[in-house]
Structure formats: structure tokens, C-alpha cells
Motif scaffolding. Structure first.
Motif, PDB file in Angstrom:
ATOM      1  N   SER A 168       0.837  -1.196   0.000  1.00 14.42           N
ATOM      2  CA  SER A 168       0.000   0.000   0.000  1.00 14.42           C
ATOM      3  C   SER A 168       0.869   1.242   0.000  1.00 14.42           C
ATOM      4  O   SER A 168       0.579   2.225  -0.703  1.00 14.42           O
ATOM      5  CB  SER A 168      -0.915  -0.003   1.231  1.00 14.42           C
TER       6      SER A 168
ATOM      7  N   LEU B 236      -3.577   5.325   3.249  1.00 17.78           N
ATOM      8  CA  LEU B 236      -2.924   4.025   3.469  1.00 17.78           C
ATOM      9  C   LEU B 236      -3.754   3.073   4.336  1.00 17.78           C
ATOM     10  O   LEU B 236      -3.973   1.922   3.946  1.00 17.78           O
ATOM     11  CB  LEU B 236      -1.515   4.233   4.048  1.00 17.78           C
TER      12      LEU B 236
ATOM     13  N   LEU C  60      -6.660   1.507   2.357  1.00 19.15           N
ATOM     14  CA  LEU C  60      -6.292   0.427   1.445  1.00 19.15           C
ATOM     15  C   LEU C  60      -6.067  -0.874   2.222  1.00 19.15           C
ATOM     16  O   LEU C  60      -6.521  -1.943   1.813  1.00 19.15           O
ATOM     17  CB  LEU C  60      -5.011   0.800   0.688  1.00 19.15           C
TER      18      LEU C  60
ATOM     19  N   ASP D 294      -8.522  -4.332   1.970  1.00 14.02           N
ATOM     20  CA  ASP D 294      -7.960  -5.633   1.596  1.00 14.02           C
ATOM     21  C   ASP D 294      -8.212  -6.664   2.686  1.00 14.02           C
ATOM     22  O   ASP D 294      -8.602  -7.806   2.405  1.00 14.02           O
ATOM     23  CB  ASP D 294      -6.457  -5.488   1.340  1.00 14.02           C
TER      24      ASP D 294
ATOM     25  N   PHE E  97      -5.433   0.644  -6.879  1.00 15.10           N
ATOM     26  CA  PHE E  97      -4.401  -0.039  -6.097  1.00 15.10           C
ATOM     27  C   PHE E  97      -4.303  -1.502  -6.501  1.00 15.10           C
ATOM     28  O   PHE E  97      -3.202  -2.027  -6.733  1.00 15.10           O
ATOM     29  CB  PHE E  97      -4.734   0.094  -4.604  1.00 15.10           C
TER      30      PHE E  97
END
Length: 457
Positions: A139, A165, A168, A172, A450
Motif C-alpha cells: 500500500s 494508506l 487500502l 484488503d 491499487f
């Protein structure tokens, strides 16, 4: 009853002293001055956390521990809030989204809290530390790649790095497909920014994610919560996910931004590890500054104040950590003795992963941009003027422009990388949008970009 506190300062209820406003630019610019004034009133003092909203603020480290570790005498269920029940809290108060009851572990007590918290802690325990470090590094690499090759060689780290950050990483960990992750990020970001309808965006996206995981379970936090032996309902799963997002991403952003600025500051001793900057941030600039509403179950004497049953008591983690009675011998304490992650049965269940993410993010920044430096002295940086958090407004830096290569993902294809889900607010998964070869594929949001970068696209 245990009374470990000293009584000092101005008598309680003195008519010459109105409540201190713990909001607005004056407080935001110098909160330590406010805490010093409040400490003169004793271990707790009445403040206005928002216009027309009075709470008792705990500024003493010892008093904070006393309350945090006494869940029978001080409960978290804000449905006990006297002023709210009596219609004395403005309906549009910014305190309501922060203090209003939600069916999650944060606002629960007793057996209900134990059940929800166990599901959360057990699910978090399944996260592989090595994978979490890699995910944070990936990330970080992606975000740095978005600004590091700019010919100007300047960036603002809060917006470009520290804030996105954690979003992300959490998207995930939740196992979001790309387009659904975009909506989760848009929803939680909108809530922090006060965007109308952001609650509905986030709720709809998480409801779709849960429905997807019912059909396609994965190795992710969402699935772990859903299959836990506590047998959470889908609504309970949703609320625990919201708690993880709101309680994890914004404080992590503050910790990453402040730790980076501290490490790059002119006064930071050469040779100290990044972890020391994170520890100093947690002690001196607690990302969650004033929060953790408690409600006495009966009238309680603390110092020279009577805390009335059902009146909100907030913990000032920021003031407690910098309590002068504590700082005199702080070097003798464990580096983890700070209250930035809380204490007692409601302490943050993700404190170790959070520390790891913050330290890894700062380390990755220094490794990828080895000559990075601040453009403004640390002492001149502005802080967000909110009572709830301690976060820098901007962290302006300069560096030598350079390219960061695209990552090659090592993550196997599986349920968490399932096909994109529909971007409408309606949850049916059967209406997923499929793009034909003749139709151009939209660029997508931050999480989509991303994931595409991770796959070398």
C-alpha cells in the motif's frame, strides 16, 4: 470505595467559571494549554465537548485508569445519557455521531460486550503478521508511486499518504472486491468529511460485502466474523466492521502522519529507530484524544467532583498521557503504559497490528524516499481543530523525484478477489455490472487502482 486521587484547584460548581469549550480553533491550536487549565480543577472537570453538550472530562492518568478498569461502576451504553434522553442535546450536534449508541462492542457492556468483542479479537488474531507487513508495504509503495515521480519533488503526506494508506489496508483485510472496496472507502471517507449520504454509502457497501461472503467465503476478516462461534447476525457483523473502520483508519492516519513528521523533524535525534517516533506519538499526541464515553451507574465521588449517574464521562487520553504527575517518572514505565489504545475491558483489540502498520508505513516512506525532509518545522505544523482526535492538518515534505516500480502481487486468486459487485445502493448480487469488450472500463476508485497496480496493470 477506592479514592486514589488528590483534590486540588478551584471548588466544584464555582459560578465564576463557565465550562471550558473543548472545540473550535482556539482549543485545536493549543490543547495542552486547555488541559493545564482543566487539571487545576482536579482529576476531572466539566467541559463542552460541542456547543450545548456538557461532559465530564478526565485529565488524570490515575483517574482514567480507575474508570477504564471499573466496568461495573462505569458502563459504555450511551442510551443512559441523561441530557440526550431529556432532549437537551441539539439534534444536529457533532457530538451525536461520536457518542450516540450503536450496536457494537464499543457501546456494549457485560455479556453482550464479551460476545461481540470475542468475535472481533478472535477474527483479528487470524491475521498473519507477515502478510500484514507486506500488505502495508505494498500500500505504501503504491501511494508513494503516485506522487514520488513528480518533477517538483514536493508532496503533502497527510492527503497523499497517511490518510489513504489505512483505507487500502482495511479494504484488503475485509476481502473487498475492487469496486466494492472503492465504495467502502468513499463511504467511510465521506463520514469523516461530513458528506451527506455517506452513512448510506458505507452501509450499503458493507451489506453487499456480507451478502457476497455468504455466497463466496474467503480468508478475510469479514468471513471470520461471520463464521465465528458467537453467531453474529449480518447486522452485527456490519456494525463491527464499521467500528473497525472508524476506530482503526482515522487514528492510524493520525499516527502515521505525526510519526513521520516527528522522525523528519529538526529535533529528532539521529539514529533512533522509527518505532521510537511511533511510541512518542502515542504518548504525546494520542491520535484518539478525547473519547470513550462512560456513564456512571450511580453517583460517584472522584476528587472534588460528583459524577452523576447517567451523565457522560469522557476520557482525555491525550491529557492523561501528559499528566505532569506521570511524566516525572515516565521513563521508568513501559513504553506501552500509555493510554492511546485505552485500557481495561474496552482497550483496543488491534493495538499490536495498529502499531505494526504505523511503524511499517513510516519505515517504507524513509526507504523509498531516503532524502525526504520537512518543508516546515514540526512546531509550526497545524493540528485539526477537533476535540476527538489529534492529527496534523498537513505534513509538507520535499525529496528527490524518483519512480517506484509496480508491485507484483503474491496473493493467490480466491474468494476475496471475486468479480466486482454492483455499484448501486441495492444489495442484490445478481445485478452485478459486467463490462463488454466494446465498452471502455472505467478507471475506478482508489482501491480499484491499487489492486490494478498490485497486479502490474
Amino acid at each position: 470505595m477506592q479514592q486514589p486521587f488528590e483534590t486540588t484547584g478551584i471548588p466544584a460548581g464555582c459560578p465564576a467559571h463557565a465550562n471550558f469549550p473543548l472545540h473550535g480553533p482556539e482549543f485545536g491550536s493549543d490543547p495542552e494549554h486547555a488541559y493545564d487549565q482543566l487539571r487545576a480543577l482536579g482529576p476531572t472537570a466539566p467541559v463542552d465537548i460541542a456547543p450545548g453538550v456538557e461532559v465530564e472530562l478526565v485529565t488524570s492518568y490515575d483517574a482514567s485508569l480507575y474508570i477504564l478498569q471499573n466496568p461495573t461502576l462505569f458502563v459504555r451504553d450511551s442510551r443512559r445519557w441523561n441530557a440526550l434522553n431529556e432532549g437537551r442535546v441539539p439534534e444536529d450536534s457533532p457530538a451525536l455521531p461520536m457518542m450516540g449508541y450503536r450496536p457494537n462492542a464499543l457501546f456494549s457492556d457485560g455479556a453482550a460486550h464479551a460476545r461481540l468483542r470475542q468475535a472481533v479479537t478472535d477474527s483479528l488474531a487470524t491475521i498473519d503478521q507477515g502478510r500484514l507487513v507486506r500488505l502495508t508495504q505494498q500500500s505504501a509503495d503504491y501511494l508513494i508511486s503516485q506522487f514520488s515521480s513528480d518533477a517538483i519533488g514536493q508532496a503533502e503526506l497527510m492527503a497523499a499518504y497517511a490518510q489513504p494508506l489505512p483505507l487500502l489496508v482495511f479494504s484488503d483485510l475485509f476481502g473487498c472486491p475492487p469496486e466494492l472496496g472503492d465504495r467502502v472507502i468513499a463511504g467511510i471517507s465521506g463520514i469523516f468529511q461530513g458528506t451527506p449520504g455517506a452513512d448510506e454509502v458505507l452501509g450499503g457497501a458493507l451489506a453487499e460485502l456480507i451478502a457476497l461472503k455468504r455466497q463466496q467465503p474467503g480468508e478475510d476478516l469479514t468471513t471470520r466474523l461471520m463464521v465465528h462461534s458467537a453467531r453474529l447476525t449480518d447486522e452485527e457483523v456490519l456494525h463491527q466492521l464499521v467500528t473497525l473502520l472508524s476506530g482503526g483508519t482515522a487514528p492510524l492516519s493520525g499516527a502515521i502522519g505525526t510519526s513521520s513528521a516527528l522522525y523528519l523533524s529538526e529535533d529528532w535525534p539521529t539514529g533512533l529507530p522509527v518505532e521510537d517516533a511511533v511510541v512518542k506519538t502515542l504518548w504525546n499526541y494520542a491520535p484518539i484524544a478525547n473519547y470513550a464515553g462512560h456513564y456512571p451507574t450511580q453517583d460517584v465521588e472522584v476528587g472534588n467532583r460528583t459524577l452523576r449517574a447517567g451523565d457522560p464521562v469522557l476520557i482525555s487520553f491525550a491529557a492523561a498521557n501528559t499528566d505532569p504527575k506521570l511524566t516525572k517518572h515516565r521513563e521508568q514505565l513501559s513504553s506501552k503504559a500509555h493510554l492511546a489504545f485505552g485500557a481495561g475491558p474496552h482497550a483496543c483489540p488491534a493495538k499490536d497490528p495498529a502499531f505494526m502498520i504505523a511503524a511499517t508505513a513510516v519505515e517504507a516512506l524513509l526507504n523509498r524516499l531516503p532524502d525526504i525532509e520537512m518543508r516546515v518545522p514540526f512546531k509550526d505544523l497545524a493540528w485539526v481543530p477537533t476535540p476527538w482526535s489529534r492529527s496534523l492538518v498537513t505534513v509538507p515534505v520535499r525529496y528527490t523525484p524518483r519512480a517506484v516500480p509496480k508491485a507484483v502481487t503474491t496473493r493467490p486468486a480466491g474468494p476475496s478477489s471475486a468479480q466486482p459487485v454492483a455499484t448501486h445502493a441495492v444489495p442484490p448480487l445478481t445485478s452485478a455490472v459486467r463490462h463488454t469488450s466494446s465498452a471502455p472500463r472505467p478507471k475506478g476508485g482508489m482501491f480499484s487502482r491499487f489492486r490494478a497496480w498490485m497486479n502490474g496493470e
